[in-house]
Structures are given as C-alpha cells and as structure tokens.
Design a protein around this motif. Sequence first.
Motif, PDB file in Angstrom:
ATOM      1  N   ARG A 108     -35.565 -11.875  -0.450  1.00 33.07           N
ATOM      2  CA  ARG A 108     -36.102 -11.928   0.913  1.00 33.07           C
ATOM      3  C   ARG A 108     -36.579 -13.334   1.254  1.00 33.07           C
ATOM      4  N   MET A 109     -37.248 -13.999   0.282  1.00 32.53           N
ATOM      5  CA  MET A 109     -37.740 -15.352   0.543  1.00 32.53           C
ATOM      6  C   MET A 109     -36.590 -16.291   0.873  1.00 32.53           C
ATOM      7  N   VAL A 110     -35.546 -16.272   0.056  1.00 31.22           N
ATOM      8  CA  VAL A 110     -34.419 -17.178   0.281  1.00 31.22           C
ATOM      9  C   VAL A 110     -33.724 -16.849   1.600  1.00 31.22           C
ATOM     10  N   SER A 111     -33.603 -15.574   1.916  1.00 30.11           N
ATOM     11  CA  SER A 111     -33.007 -15.186   3.191  1.00 30.11           C
ATOM     12  C   SER A 111     -33.850 -15.689   4.363  1.00 30.11           C
ATOM     13  N   ASN A 112     -35.170 -15.500   4.278  1.00 27.98           N
ATOM     14  CA  ASN A 112     -36.063 -15.934   5.353  1.00 27.98           C
ATOM     15  C   ASN A 112     -36.024 -17.443   5.553  1.00 27.98           C
ATOM     16  N   THR A 115     -33.691 -19.743   4.443  1.00 23.38           N
ATOM     17  CA  THR A 115     -32.391 -20.340   4.754  1.00 23.38           C
ATOM     18  C   THR A 115     -31.814 -19.864   6.077  1.00 23.38           C
ATOM     19  N   GLY A 116     -32.263 -18.686   6.551  1.00 20.96           N
ATOM     20  CA  GLY A 116     -31.670 -18.113   7.747  1.00 20.96           C
ATOM     21  C   GLY A 116     -30.397 -17.335   7.466  1.00 20.96           C
ATOM     22  N   TYR A 117     -30.024 -17.215   6.186  1.00 15.79           N
ATOM     23  CA  TYR A 117     -28.840 -16.453   5.809  1.00 15.79           C
ATOM     24  C   TYR A 117     -29.231 -15.004   5.547  1.00 15.79           C
ATOM     25  N   GLU A 118     -28.789 -14.115   6.417  1.00 14.43           N
ATOM     26  CA  GLU A 118     -29.148 -12.709   6.318  1.00 14.43           C
ATOM     27  C   GLU A 118     -28.416 -12.032   5.161  1.00 14.43           C
ATOM     28  N   VAL A 119     -29.096 -11.131   4.489  1.00 15.13           N
ATOM     29  CA  VAL A 119     -28.481 -10.359   3.407  1.00 15.13           C
ATOM     30  C   VAL A 119     -27.765  -9.155   4.023  1.00 15.13           C
ATOM     31  N   PRO A 120     -26.452  -8.995   3.786  1.00 17.43           N
ATOM     32  CA  PRO A 120     -25.743  -7.832   4.344  1.00 17.43           C
ATOM     33  C   PRO A 120     -26.377  -6.532   3.866  1.00 17.43           C
ATOM     34  N   PRO A 121     -26.431  -5.512   4.713  1.00 11.31           N
ATOM     35  CA  PRO A 121     -27.081  -4.251   4.313  1.00 11.31           C
ATOM     36  C   PRO A 121     -26.432  -3.590   3.115  1.00 11.31           C
ATOM     37  N   ASN A 122     -25.127  -3.812   2.927  1.00  9.17           N
ATOM     38  CA  ASN A 122     -24.436  -3.190   1.786  1.00  9.17           C
ATOM     39  C   ASN A 122     -24.348  -4.108   0.589  1.00  9.17           C
ATOM     40  N   ALA A 172     -43.723  -7.363   4.827  1.00  5.96           N
ATOM     41  CA  ALA A 172     -42.548  -7.950   5.484  1.00  5.96           C
ATOM     42  C   ALA A 172     -42.969  -8.891   6.606  1.00  5.96           C
ATOM     43  N   ASP A 173     -44.001  -8.480   7.375  1.00  6.54           N
ATOM     44  CA  ASP A 173     -44.519  -9.352   8.430  1.00  6.54           C
ATOM     45  C   ASP A 173     -45.072 -10.650   7.841  1.00  6.54           C
ATOM     46  N   LEU A 174     -45.838 -10.525   6.748  1.00  8.67           N
ATOM     47  CA  LEU A 174     -46.453 -11.704   6.131  1.00  8.67           C
ATOM     48  C   LEU A 174     -45.392 -12.653   5.588  1.00  8.67           C
ATOM     49  N   GLU A 175     -44.357 -12.101   4.950  1.00  3.38           N
ATOM     50  CA  GLU A 175     -43.269 -12.949   4.455  1.00  3.38           C
ATOM     51  C   GLU A 175     -42.610 -13.708   5.594  1.00  3.38           C
ATOM     52  N   ALA A 176     -42.404 -13.021   6.707  1.00  3.37           N
ATOM     53  CA  ALA A 176     -41.754 -13.660   7.846  1.00  3.37           C
ATOM     54  C   ALA A 176     -42.627 -14.775   8.422  1.00  3.37           C
ATOM     55  N   ILE A 177     -43.925 -14.524   8.532  1.00  8.17           N
ATOM     56  CA  ILE A 177     -44.847 -15.550   9.033  1.00  8.17           C
ATOM     57  C   ILE A 177     -44.856 -16.752   8.103  1.00  8.17           C
ATOM     58  N   ALA A 178     -44.964 -16.499   6.806  1.00 12.50           N
ATOM     59  CA  ALA A 178     -45.037 -17.591   5.827  1.00 12.50           C
ATOM     60  C   ALA A 178     -43.776 -18.443   5.873  1.00 12.50           C
ATOM     61  N   ALA A 179     -42.618 -17.801   5.878  1.00 14.13           N
ATOM     62  CA  ALA A 179     -41.357 -18.551   5.913  1.00 14.13           C
ATOM     63  C   ALA A 179     -41.261 -19.374   7.186  1.00 14.13           C
ATOM     64  N   ASP A 180     -41.747 -18.828   8.285  1.00 18.57           N
ATOM     65  CA  ASP A 180     -41.704 -19.538   9.563  1.00 18.57           C
ATOM     66  C   ASP A 180     -42.585 -20.784   9.529  1.00 18.57           C
ATOM     67  N   ARG A 200     -34.760 -20.591  12.696  1.00 14.12           N
ATOM     68  CA  ARG A 200     -35.280 -19.231  12.626  1.00 14.12           C
ATOM     69  C   ARG A 200     -36.592 -19.184  13.385  1.00 14.12           C
ATOM     70  N   GLY A 201     -36.783 -18.165  14.213  1.00 14.29           N
ATOM     71  CA  GLY A 201     -38.016 -18.028  14.978  1.00 14.29           C
ATOM     72  C   GLY A 201     -38.552 -16.626  14.898  1.00 14.29           C
ATOM     73  N   LEU A 202     -39.855 -16.514  15.043  1.00 17.53           N
ATOM     74  CA  LEU A 202     -40.522 -15.231  14.859  1.00 17.53           C
ATOM     75  C   LEU A 202     -41.547 -15.029  15.963  1.00 17.53           C
ATOM     76  N   SER A 203     -41.497 -13.887  16.624  1.00 19.34           N
ATOM     77  CA  SER A 203     -42.469 -13.575  17.671  1.00 19.34           C
ATOM     78  C   SER A 203     -42.276 -12.126  18.082  1.00 19.34           C
ATOM     79  N   GLN A 204     -43.306 -11.562  18.686  1.00 22.64           N
ATOM     80  CA  GLN A 204     -43.148 -10.221  19.255  1.00 22.64           C
ATOM     81  C   GLN A 204     -42.376 -10.264  20.563  1.00 22.64           C
TER      82      GLN A 204
END
Length: 512
Positions: free
Chosen positions: A270-274, A276-283, A372-380, A477-481
């Motif tokens: 999750r950290m590397v995805s957040n 780098t901006g490279y999303e992990v495919p669901p499968n 998950a929210d905290l990881e996203a904030i930190a990566a941002d 990558r950007g994060l907001s409500q």
Amino acid sequence: MGYVQIFDTTLRDGEQSPGISLSVEEKVDVARQLARLKVDVIEAGFPITSEGDFESVSRIAAEIKGPTVAGLARVYTEDIERAWEAVKWAEKPRIHTFVGTSDLHIEHQMRSNKEQVLEWARRGVAHSKSLSPEVEFSPMDATRTDIGYLAEVVAAAVEAGADVVNIADTVGYTTPVEFAKFLTELQERVPLLKERILSVHCHDDLGMAVANSLAGVEVGARQVEVAVNGIGERAGNASLEEVVMALRTRGDFYNTEVGVDTRQLANTSRMVSNITGYEVPPNKAIVGRNAFLHESGIHQDGVLKDRRTFEIMTKEDIGVEGSNIFLGKHSGRHALKEALSELGYTLEGDVLKRAFRRFKDIADTKKSVTAADLEAIAADEVGSFEGQFVFETFRVVAATGRQSRAAVTISHAEHGSFEAEAEGEGPVDAVFKAIDAATNIKGRLTDFRIDAVTGGKDALGEVRVQVEFEGQEYAGRGLSQDVVDAAARAYVRAVNVYTSGAVKTPQTQVTP
C-alpha cells in the motif's frame, strides 16, 4: 533448507517506471518500510545519474539499519567511485556493478567488442572490491548472451572478487525451463560460482518474471531480485510479494527459507502504491484487494467450513488484518505520529504539522479516521515538495450544457501568489487549465484515475494523474473529500515533480 536472500530494487529499477519520480524523503520512508519488512538487500539507487539519487542513496545508507544497502554502477571508474561515496556509510555496503554482454548490447549500446567488455568487467569488479567489502556483478542481457562468452565474463568477475553474480534477464526473454538449463550449464562451466551467491533478476515482458525467478531458485540461485508490486521498467520486475509467498508457502517443494516478515507485505504494498501513484490491480496475486475474496457460493461454503478448502494462505499471513487503527477528532498529534509510525511512516517537523492539520480537517467530518485514511494522508504529505508550487484555493462554476469556468490561487515560496482563470470541458479540466495559466507551465494530461480510500459517502477521494511535460511523464496524487480539490492537488504535485528538476535514470540507459 537453503536460505534465499531477497534483494529489493523498488527504489532503483522500480523508480525507472514511466511517471514515477520520488523525492528523497519518499525514498527514505520506503527504505524504512523495507527494513521493517526485513529484506536482505535494498538497492537504493543509481548514484551517478543525479544529485538527488546520490543524496537519497547516502541518506538510506546512513539511516537504515539491518539490510545491506547497494548502489548501482556501470563498470566505469567514475560510476563505481560515486556509488561507493554514497553507500560507504551503510552498516553493510555493497557496490552492484554491471556491463552488457549480449552481442546486441556490445555492438549497438556500448559500441565495443567482446575483448574490451571482458576487460571492463574484470577491472570494474576489481576496483569495486578495492573499495567495498561486498561486490555484486551483473552481466546485462545475460539470457541473450552466448553461454560460452558469458562463462568467460562471469569467471573473470569471480576471480576479480565478485561476491554475488547476478544473471539478468534484462528484457524478459527467457522461459522457466530454458532459464533453469541455462543457469545449470553456467554453473558447470564456472565451478567457482559454487563458492559465490548466484542471483537472478527477471523482467516481466512475457509475464514470466516470477516463474523464471523461481526456476532459478530450483537450480541453486540464493538471491532473487524483486520489486514491491512488481514495478519497474516496461512490464516491470518479479513481484516481491509473489516470490516471497511462493517460497514461504511452497517451502516443501523449494526446500528454502526467507527472512522476510510477511506480515508487513500488505503495508509495504500500500505504501509503495500510495507514494508512486501506481495502483495495485484488484486481482493482483497476494496483495490485490480481491486476493482473499470469494464470490462463488461453493467457495464461500467451503471457506466457512474450513478456510483451507479454497485458501493456501491467509490474509493474516501478509498483514491485511494487522492494523486496526482508528483515530477521532479528539486524538492528538502524538497519537497520530504513533499511528503513522505503526504503518511505516516517520513524519517529523513541518511535514507532521501539515499531516496533523489534514487529519483534523478530515476528523471534523468523519466519525473515525481509519488506517487507510492515515496512510493516504501520510503519503500525500511525505510526497510534497517544499519550496515549489502550493495549491491554495479554487472556485468552479459548472452547469449542464455549458463550459465550466475555474479560478485558482497558487503560491510559491520565492515568488508569492498567482491567480488565474480558465474555461474547460468540465470542472476538472477547467481547474487544470487554470493551474497551467497560474504556473505558466503547460502540461498534457495522459491518465486520470479516481478512487475512494474507504467506503461511505464521507470517504476521502484519491486522484492519480499522469502529466506529460516536454515529452516526459510525471505522476501526481491528490487527496481530499472534494474530488475536484483532490484532482487539483494531484496536478500541482505533478508540476512540482517536473519543476523540482527530479532526474531519473535516462530511458536510453538500459540497466539490469
């Protein structure tokens, strides 16, 4: 059981993925998490390529304890000495030097000949060994190299002092059965290899990087070079999490063991995805969000009775259930810092202050802020570039059947605030054009993705963009409500990466 070293190249080969350009702080945070994961070797970068890469490798070498820290270098003296200057601060430093050995690379990439390349390999390894206690040598494009000539080069490298010999399938050309035969013959031709560590580095151009890596382990490789989420040039590298869990789950077959703490795999992915901006495919195997989900009624019934009926590993094995962090609006800065530390992020000073403000703003509108929210904030926040453009405010007027109009305010530490307005095909397009006008930097959007960090109508919106500037793509990558706000932040992030002068390994410079 034989021990297999896990050599992680996320910060070197992984960063060579199109659109990825990490800041020094981002690289150090990823390295800290790799140390928590307990990889054996971190290839921190290619120090000769830029001042930024040199600084990040030096920081990682000085600050990260536990794993060996390697710096990549061609067999040239200036590369080797620059790599040593960067990694010499490490508890366990390593110089990783390489040279192309296939006819194609010798003739077209290096404009040389076999005799010269053989001498370069010998001298490069000897010089590296005179500086570093540990040296790794890679014959680049090894799997398309004549086996007789490859054996000559490898033998010369071993005699010159190489501790690790890494056989690179640089363009993802080989197949598992072929690779196993190739490595077996190489070991027969170079008996001294048995006294060294044989390593494999496989690319995924034909989708066989993991299979080829495991084929190498079957015939004696005791180091595998991998990247988190399989990122890397072109189709990427062998995926760290897939190789590790294959060796762990099928230890009975491979008769090997690894030292990786698999409970950190989900966090690391999750950290590397957040970042780098490279999303992990669901499968995606192991770490995709569907990896442990069961849709079929037959499967669901079996799992409810005994998970082993349809699962060969559990999500707890990779740490999916390892973090139950929930903070609310009354939580303080210390609690936030501790929670982020548990997730692998080390935030200090102004970065922590900004993250705390973002956390408070979100906590005011959400009942609880999840891991998950905290990881996203930190990566941002870790990914923010000080002294570059800062997105301040936006205003959008939009209506059906009419062009949208946006106004933005952008500030810069040295040049003050800039305001601009623009029209576009929808609110996001209008905001992007207004940012172009405010910064006087025009980009071309090549990819736009939006997702929710968690479920529910109050979820954080996460926007990932790829923007082209002067023929080179940069990720943001950007994060907001507010998804328009998130999109604007992502676009400004891409502008900041571009204007920061972040220099990646040139795409014309092929690496193992």
